[in-house]
Design a protein around this motif. Structure first.
Motif, PDB file in Angstrom:
ATOM      1  N   ASN A 152       0.956  -1.154  -0.463  1.00 39.14           N
ATOM      2  CA  ASN A 152      -0.518   0.013   0.015  1.00 39.14           C
ATOM      3  C   ASN A 152       0.864   1.194  -0.194  1.00 39.14           C
ATOM      4  O   ASN A 152       0.287   2.580  -0.966  1.00 39.14           O
ATOM      5  CB  ASN A 152      -0.836  -0.104   1.104  1.00 39.14           C
ATOM      6  CG  ASN A 152      -2.029  -1.247   0.946  1.00 39.14           C
ATOM      7  OD1 ASN A 152      -2.120  -1.273  -0.359  1.00 39.14           O
ATOM      8  ND2 ASN A 152      -2.690  -1.517   2.017  1.00 39.14           N
ATOM      9  N   TYR A 155       2.402   1.607  -3.378  1.00 35.89           N
ATOM     10  CA  TYR A 155       1.260   2.424  -4.412  1.00 35.89           C
ATOM     11  C   TYR A 155       1.111   3.861  -4.085  1.00 35.89           C
ATOM     12  O   TYR A 155       0.714   3.641  -5.027  1.00 35.89           O
ATOM     13  CB  TYR A 155       0.264   1.284  -4.315  1.00 35.89           C
ATOM     14  CG  TYR A 155      -1.632   2.169  -3.918  1.00 35.89           C
ATOM     15  CD1 TYR A 155      -1.416   1.987  -6.453  1.00 35.89           C
ATOM     16  CD2 TYR A 155      -2.458   2.639  -3.716  1.00 35.89           C
ATOM     17  CE1 TYR A 155      -3.515   2.547  -7.084  1.00 35.89           C
ATOM     18  CE2 TYR A 155      -3.291   3.644  -4.340  1.00 35.89           C
ATOM     19  CZ  TYR A 155      -3.413   3.634  -5.896  1.00 35.89           C
ATOM     20  OH  TYR A 155      -4.309   3.753  -6.232  1.00 35.89           O
ATOM     21  N   THR A 156       0.816   4.218  -3.057  1.00 34.07           N
ATOM     22  CA  THR A 156       0.853   5.627  -3.039  1.00 34.07           C
ATOM     23  C   THR A 156       1.894   6.766  -2.838  1.00 34.07           C
ATOM     24  O   THR A 156       1.741   7.115  -3.967  1.00 34.07           O
ATOM     25  CB  THR A 156       0.511   6.055  -1.072  1.00 34.07           C
ATOM     26  OG1 THR A 156      -0.383   5.281  -0.124  1.00 34.07           O
ATOM     27  CG2 THR A 156       0.498   6.669  -0.905  1.00 34.07           C
ATOM     28  N   ARG A 159       1.482   6.797  -7.208  1.00 31.20           N
ATOM     29  CA  ARG A 159       0.177   7.330  -7.202  1.00 31.20           C
ATOM     30  C   ARG A 159       0.835   9.101  -6.941  1.00 31.20           C
ATOM     31  O   ARG A 159       0.528   9.756  -8.219  1.00 31.20           O
ATOM     32  CB  ARG A 159      -0.947   6.768  -6.151  1.00 31.20           C
ATOM     33  CG  ARG A 159      -2.265   7.995  -7.066  1.00 31.20           C
ATOM     34  CD  ARG A 159      -3.324   7.533  -5.819  1.00 31.20           C
ATOM     35  NE  ARG A 159      -2.584   7.195  -3.844  1.00 31.20           N
ATOM     36  CZ  ARG A 159      -3.158   7.688  -3.784  1.00 31.20           C
ATOM     37  NH1 ARG A 159      -3.249   9.614  -3.795  1.00 31.20           N
ATOM     38  NH2 ARG A 159      -2.914   8.217  -1.897  1.00 31.20           N
ATOM     39  N   LYS A 160       1.820   9.083  -5.904  1.00 29.65           N
ATOM     40  CA  LYS A 160       1.864  10.473  -5.924  1.00 29.65           C
ATOM     41  C   LYS A 160       3.269  10.930  -6.788  1.00 29.65           C
ATOM     42  O   LYS A 160       3.136  12.542  -7.235  1.00 29.65           O
ATOM     43  CB  LYS A 160       2.389  10.729  -4.543  1.00 29.65           C
ATOM     44  CG  LYS A 160       1.667  10.694  -3.716  1.00 29.65           C
ATOM     45  CD  LYS A 160       1.895  11.287  -2.261  1.00 29.65           C
ATOM     46  CE  LYS A 160       0.312  11.433  -1.250  1.00 29.65           C
ATOM     47  NZ  LYS A 160       1.442  11.249   0.411  1.00 29.65           N
ATOM     48  N   GLN A 253       8.469   9.296   2.226  1.00 27.18           N
ATOM     49  CA  GLN A 253       7.047   9.241   3.567  1.00 27.18           C
ATOM     50  C   GLN A 253       7.012   8.294   4.608  1.00 27.18           C
ATOM     51  O   GLN A 253       6.465   8.127   5.482  1.00 27.18           O
ATOM     52  CB  GLN A 253       6.652   7.920   2.214  1.00 27.18           C
ATOM     53  CG  GLN A 253       5.417   8.781   0.809  1.00 27.18           C
ATOM     54  CD  GLN A 253       4.067   9.539   1.394  1.00 27.18           C
ATOM     55  OE1 GLN A 253       4.030   8.772   2.221  1.00 27.18           O
ATOM     56  NE2 GLN A 253       3.961  10.988   1.024  1.00 27.18           N
TER      57      GLN A 253
END
Length: 337
Positions: A152, A155-156, A159-160, A253
């Motif tokens: 996850n 994926y974040t 996406r960013k 992140q």
């Protein structure tokens, strides 16, 4: 009769389990095992002898799996309105229930859930190549990403950083086409069978830029060898771009998540102690942020130690009476201005 409590409970069962929710954990483990068994069944069906011997059992297992995945998908769509307000498909302007459900159905994981069951139903009405059906059934493996915080997080990040990654891929494609074009003009006469066209030269360009180098197609002219060496060196740098972007963003992140957790810890221990309710809130935040127990405990210990040190120091850097600066740790009642 209100179905909201039931809907809320179903939502929490379907989502990756929270600590203490044994039913949700059991359901997660059941789905993970079912997905893995589906993968084994797909691979077994490609072995002709196993397919002939176990075809009835494999087909029955496929029907059972489709029923389970269909019920899961319908339950996720129905309970989507119970998601927290922070989830994108619950935010404005998706106010109505049908809007929230429709928006959820368009999310990547919902589309994966749908792709895992649609081929089976389509095969009832449309003649599909068996190999295509097997390939589509393997999309169920992607469902495992829902139960991994690391996936996850990746994926974040993707996406960013999608625009930056798209730019890096665009540069790669441009260089690939230019490399194939250059090698076509250099090696066309010497090797017309391998470099007879730019599309044919693309195979060499892909192998060279990715530094794989199968060796089935290689330049033989001196200029071609020099050009190939330059493209190989260039390929190392270009292919490192996406990896560097992802690594940097992943590190950022993780740092942001640790900083967020540290900030909340400092807020709740401002009174000098942690109540069971505050510990429960911190644990929920830890699970949401994807931090492990060791990281969370270390941050809590550091925050508690910092708070204890500050309790013995002056809360002021300047005298509240005259405005003059105070030495570190000097009590304010010694300086009354």
């Amino acid at each position: 009769m209100s179905y909201q409590p039931i809907r809320n409970r179903i939502y929490h069962i379907l989502e990756p389990h929270r600590k203490g929710d044994h039913l949700s954990r059991a359901f997660d483990l059941f789905l993970i095992v079912l997905i893995l068994l589906n993968t084994v069944a797909v691979m077994a069906s490609t072995v002709e002898s196993l397919h002939r011997q176990w075809h009835p059992q494999l087909y029955a297992f496929e029907i059972f799996s489709v029923v389970v995945f269909t019920l899961e998908y319908l339950a996720r769509v129905w309970s989507a309105t119970s998601a927290p307000q922070t989830v994108s498909y619950r935010q404005a302007p998706y106010r109505k229930s049908w809007q929230q459900r429709l928006r959820y159905m368009l999310t990547p994981m919902a589309l994966v859930d749908l792709a895992a069951i649609v081929p089976f139903y389509l095969s009832m009405f449309i003649a599909f190549d068996l190999r295509i059906l097997r390939l589509l059934r393997l999309t169920r493996l992607i469902k495992l990403g829902r139960y991994s915080r690391s996936v996850n997080l990746l994926y974040t990040v993707i996406r960013k950083e999608l625009r930056v990654l798209a730019a890096a891929v665009s540069v790669l494609v441009i260089v690939m086409v230019l490399a194939a074009t250059g090698m076509y003009y250099i090696e066309q006469r010497a090797q017309p069978e391998a470099f007879g066209s730019i599309p044919a030269a693309l195979w060499w360009a892909i192998n060279t830029l990715t530094t794989v180098g199968y060796g089935d197609v290689t330049p033989i002219t001196p200029l071609g060898k020099i050009f190939s060496g330059a493209i190989t060196i260039l390929g190392v740098g270009i292919f490192a771009l996406p990896a560097g972007i992802l690594a940097s963003r992943l590190s950022e992140q993780l740092r942001l998540r640790r900083d967020t957790f540290r900030k909340h810890v400092m807020e709740v221990i401002a009174d000098g102690s942690l109540s069971p309710h505050e510990l429960s809130r911190l644990n929920q935040l830890r699970e949401t942020l994807g931090l492990d127990d060791d990281q969370a405990n270390l941050l809590i210990d550091i925050a508690q130690e910092y708070n204890q040190q500050n309790q013995h120091a002056s809360p002021y850097q300047y005298c509240p009476h005259c405005g003059k600066s105070l030495p570190s740790g000097q009590p304010t009642d010694l300086h009354q201005g």
